[in-house]
Write an enzyme that holds these catalytic residues in place. Structure first.
Site: not given
Ligand code: BGC
Length: 934
Positions: A510, A785
């Protein structure tokens, strides 16, 4: 500001007792142009000039300034041929003063200085001289053409990085030389064998089809009379490498290309240019393949020693191919049209560059069960390892990178998904060889090495930390070492992910400019580091990539494609269009930036309004909602899911409210009225749809309450009950949170604002999971995260979504600065022109200290307490003031230094506000002591 100045001057009459009529005059320092110090190659048509005032006294305000701009230091010193002399301007403005001289010319150096007068009429000396140099402002300033390698069938596959070179003669003593460079793909530029500058990942990542940056280098010292050469290596980078989570590549184009212009001015006033054109030659270089996600493959045997120097035999090189049609045209940067840009605009970089910012030594070296030699660098970060190795030619050393080890001690790479982040180096066999990759970076703490020809030492690998080189502006420290570690983890998360673009994570496939992540973290970010130029650049890309409908892509710059609804237009993510500019305005007070973004802000709110329809409840299609809210099969944690219609409607109300405030700040009164009314109407719709008369909000989740309270969506009468329900839910979970990306930043602020500050501290210092401190107990050195990235039983969360370096939950840093440290901005007078200092001690802390380098200077708040006293030391920068709140005390219990509060120098006002004492102070250092009478 003029009104404000009037009020200040009136208040400063000697009779009020706190003026600073005697003593030394003020000084001026810290000259900035736009956001930079002495920038070279900027293209603002009317650059803004800012300075800091220094003073040894309290309560210093600027009453007037005088600015002078010239072409040379001599002119400035003599006051001759001044381009602009503002004369004495009565004004308290010391930031962002527009240059108002004649139009600027390209490639020209300007010098300037400033002096100020304080309220007693004392003048500073002239400041030291500041400079700026313009870049190439007009399209026809660029005579260079785009060049690349000849197209081949495999243009869309990874390719060896091409080298480009051109020899030229320097025919006399050089007065100055500048290199202007941009590329499709990434470039590294060398002159006479030396790398020009220390910028990495140039020309940076922007919305390439719309905005392409160029950089300017002062290369005067790299040239010499006689034979010279310029050499450039290009890499795939974001332009044509893999990008995005679906494995796509060539998002922006198929062929890398170069546009370069070297401009030489001789002592005898002659000027010459060496530009990219068909006379250049090219050959494949030693970087056999490079990819942001995949890593780099380098064969040192393929190097071309001396390739970027002269003399050099380049008969084996081939002619370059021109690129048609030219992929970018030049227009001055300020003409960027947000919604319908015609073609890529060449713009000067405005953000500080990406650089190597630190080196780290391994803390341990072990042999893993896999057979790899694993180096532990002790810290998760972005960058790479420098390899130092000796061995026979042809030996291949492989370096794999990972954030964590699995239970067996092997590198854990499942969470990297398609990003293999592996570097391969083939030795040339000539003594000690040192290798660092060129066109890739990795997110990692551990490096697994195979193929070493000799046993490893700790010197084999050095960690190179790479980040946008943003000045550290904030510091935060308390008497609790775990909170201090949390702060460090937040900063490491920011350093790792502020790599030209604010990315979600630096390791898996990402590394994208996820808007939601940037939105929640922007305020914390603006405490820790100077992010003004960084976000100014990103916001220009945000406006450039905005759909004509007003919708916004999920990520900026947007390589995902999509239209106004696909990969686009989601609550809490696209609201970055409004929240981030507003946050920058709060932190830096830059009105021009707010003005520049305003069309984009309004377009987004209008899009949301249309999506919501007549009843103003946005019942969305796809939404991320309260992304990664804590959810577990454990029956004691049910109900962490907040409805996406509630969230989307809440964000519509909030963005409309902020847009109304922005409109008011910009003097757009009709819009201010319109968006304030829209916000009120959405609030009423929200209450009808989601709020019960008993103060229950939506699904009764922590996030539902946090958003409703933070965005001021509830009727006043229901605020206390709603807050109590939130508190009750947290207590019912044994003081644990259940929030995700959107709810988390607001949780502690709303608790503190509604009389639950003790609970806010309990939540912040909770060690068992889910909590902010739990990851630290598992050895985290960055933000995770997910709340449970590594579970208490040591198992990992789902590898599909388990980054160990995601800053979103680090948004709590904002609360730590504002409430524990006590430093906050006043939205009415942004940029810390008037600061708020109101620390709320709690959580068993005995001391805390926060400081911030504002554009005016150092603002800080440091407190300590014991049974008898609470002592607050405050520093307020010159030309600003602060409202200091001391909680739960009486005026007569507070002293400033040895004196009673009222009448102390610099103290402008003292008031009892309910149970608290509120003190307004001018600039200076203060020590406020509150005695606690038994
Ligand atoms: C990213 C996030 C992002 C999210 C969208 C993820 O894959 O890593 O941080 O905001 O997708 O919900």
């Amino acid at each position: 500001m003029t009104l404000l100045l009037g009020a200040l001057l009136a208040a400063l009459s000697p009779s009020c007792g706190w003026g600073n009529q005697d003593g030394t005059p003020p000084g001026v320092t810290g000259l900035r142009v736009e956001y930079l110090t002495d920038p070279q190659g900027i293209d603002a048509a009317r650059p803004r000039l800012s300075w800091r005032i220094t003073s040894t006294e309290r309560n210093t305000v600027q009453a007037a300034y005088s600015l002078q701009v010239a072409r040379s230091e001599t002119d400035l010193a003599r006051g001759d041929h001044l381009l602009w002399d503002s004369g004495r301007v009565t004004s308290d403005v010391s930031l962002f003063v527009d240059y108002a001289g004649p139009p600027l010319e390209s490639r020209t150096r300007y010098v300037w200085r400033v002096r100020v007068w304080d309220a007693s009429g004392r003048a500073s000396a002239w400041s030291a001289i500041g400079t700026w140099e313009t870049g190439l402002l007009q399209p026809d300033d660029w005579t260079a053409t785009w060049i690349g390698t000849a197209p081949v069938a495999a243009d869309s596959l990874p390719a060896a990085s091409p080298l480009f070179r051109r020899a030229f003669r320097v025919t006399g003593p050089v007065r100055s030389a500048r290199l202007y460079v941009t590329s499709l793909g990434l470039y590294e530029v060398h002159l006479n064998g030396q790398r020009a500058g220390d910028r990495l990942f140039t020309p940076g990542w922007t919305s390439y089809h719309r905005r392409l940056q160029y950089q300017t280098y002062d290369v005067t010292s790299l040239l010499h009379p006689g034979d010279n050469a310029v050499g450039v290596m290009l890499g795939d980078g974001w332009y044509r490498g893999q990008l995005g989570f679906s494995g796509q590549r060539n998002v922006y184009g198929r062929r890398v290309a170069l546009r370069l212009q070297l401009e030489i001015r001789y002592q005898d006033a002659r000027a010459e240019r060496v530009v990219s054109d068909p006379q250049w030659k090219t050959i494949p270089g030693p970087v056999l393949a490079s990819d942001i996600y995949g890593g780099e493959t380098y064969d040192a045997r393929q190097e071309h020693p001396g390739w970027a120097a002269a003399p050099y035999d380049d008969h084996a090189w081939v002619a370059v191919a021109p690129l048609d049609p030219p992929a970018a045209t030049l227009v001055a940067s300020e003409s960027v049209a947000p919604l319908d840009p015609p073609a890529a605009t060449l713009v000067a970089s405005e953000s500080p560059p990406v650089r190597r910012i630190r080196e780290v030594r391994p803390v341990a070296v072990r042999r893993a069960p896999s057979g790899e030699t694993v180096f532990d660098l002790g810290q998760n970060f972005s960058g790479w390892a420098r390899l130092a190795v000796r061995g026979p030619a042809g030996t291949v050393v492989t370096l794999r990178y990972a954030e964590v080890l699995d239970r067996d001690g092997n590198l854990y790479t499942a969470n990297l998904r398609r990003a293999s982040q592996t570097d391969r180096y083939t030795l040339k066999g000539e003594g000690e060889e040192r290798y660092e990759p060129h066109f890739t970076f990795h997110g990692f703490r551990y490096v697994g090495v195979t193929g070493l020809p000799a046993p490893a030492t700790t010197g084999t690998i050095t960690g190179i930390v790479v980040s946008s080189d943003l000045a550290a502006t904030g510091s935060f420290e308390t008497s609790d070492s775990l909170l201090n570690r949390l702060q460090q983890n937040i900063v490491w998360g920011q350093r790792s992910n502020f790599l030209d673009v604010p990315t979600d994570c630096p390791q898996r496939d990402e590394r994208l400019g996820w808007t939601g992540d940037a939105q929640v973290f922007a305020r914390t970010a603006a405490f820790n580091l100077d992010v003004a130029g960084f976000f100014s650049k990103w916001l220009a890309d945000l406006a450039a990539d905005q759909d004509p409908s007003g919708s916004l892509p999920w990520v900026i710059p947007n390589p995902l494609g999509g239209d106004s609804t696909r990969f686009a237009g989601t609550a809490g993510w696209s609201d970055a269009a409004v929240i981030v500019p507003w946050t920058m305005y709060l932190a830096y007070g830059d009105r021009r930036l707010l003005e520049r973004q305003y069309t984009s802000m309004r377009a987004w709110v209008e899009y949301e309004r249309r999506r919501a329809g007549a009843d103003l409840i946005w019942r969305p299609g796809w939404q991320f909602g309260d992304w990664l809210a804590f959810h577990s099969d454990d029956p004691s944690y049910p109900g962490a899911t907040t409805g996406t219609d509630l969230i989307a409607t809440a964000f519509l109300a909030h963005s409309a409210d902020l847009t109304a405030r922005a409109a008011a700040a910009l003097g757009r009164d009709a819009d201010a009225t319109r968006y304030a009314a829209l916000s009120r109407a959405v609030r009423a719709a929200f209450d009808r749809e989601f709020v019960s008369t008993a103060g229950r909000v939506g699904e009764n989740t922590q996030t539902a309450y946090a958003l409703a309270l933070a965005f001021d969506l509830l009727p006043d009468s229901l605020v206390p009950t709603a807050a109590d329900r939130l508190a009750a839910d947290i207590r019912a979970r044994d003081v644990h949170l259940t929030t995700g990306f959107l709810g988390t930043p607001h949780l502690l602020p709303v608790l503190a604002a509604t009389g639950h500050v003790d609970l806010a501290y309990e939540l912040l210092t909770q060690r068992s999971y889910p909590s902010w401190l739990y990851p630290i107990s598992r050895g985290a050195t960055t933000m995770w995260e997910r709340w449970d990235g590594i579970r208490p039983d040591s198992s990992f969360e789902d590898p599909g979504m388990n980054s160990f370096n995601h800053y979103a939950f680090g948004a709590v840093g904002d609360w730590m600065y504002r409430t524990i440290g006590g430093i906050d901005a006043d939205p009415q007078v942004p940029g810390y022109r008037r600061a708020r200092i109101a620390p709320r001690p709690g959580g068993g802390l005995t001391s805390a200290r926060a400081s911030l380098e504002t554009l005016y200077g150092t603002l800080s708040s440091a407190w300590r307490r014991d049974a008898q006293r609470f002592v607050l030391e405050v520093t307020v920068p010159p030309n600003t003031s602060a409202e200091v709140t001391l909680w739960e005390t009486q005026v007569d219990q507070v002293r400033e230094g040895e004196r009673p509060l009222s009448g102390a120098p610099g103290v402008r006002d003292v008031r009892q506000r309910g149970r608290d004492v509120v003190v307004i102070v001018g600039s200076g250092n203060y020590e406020l002591t509150v005695s606690r009478t038994p």
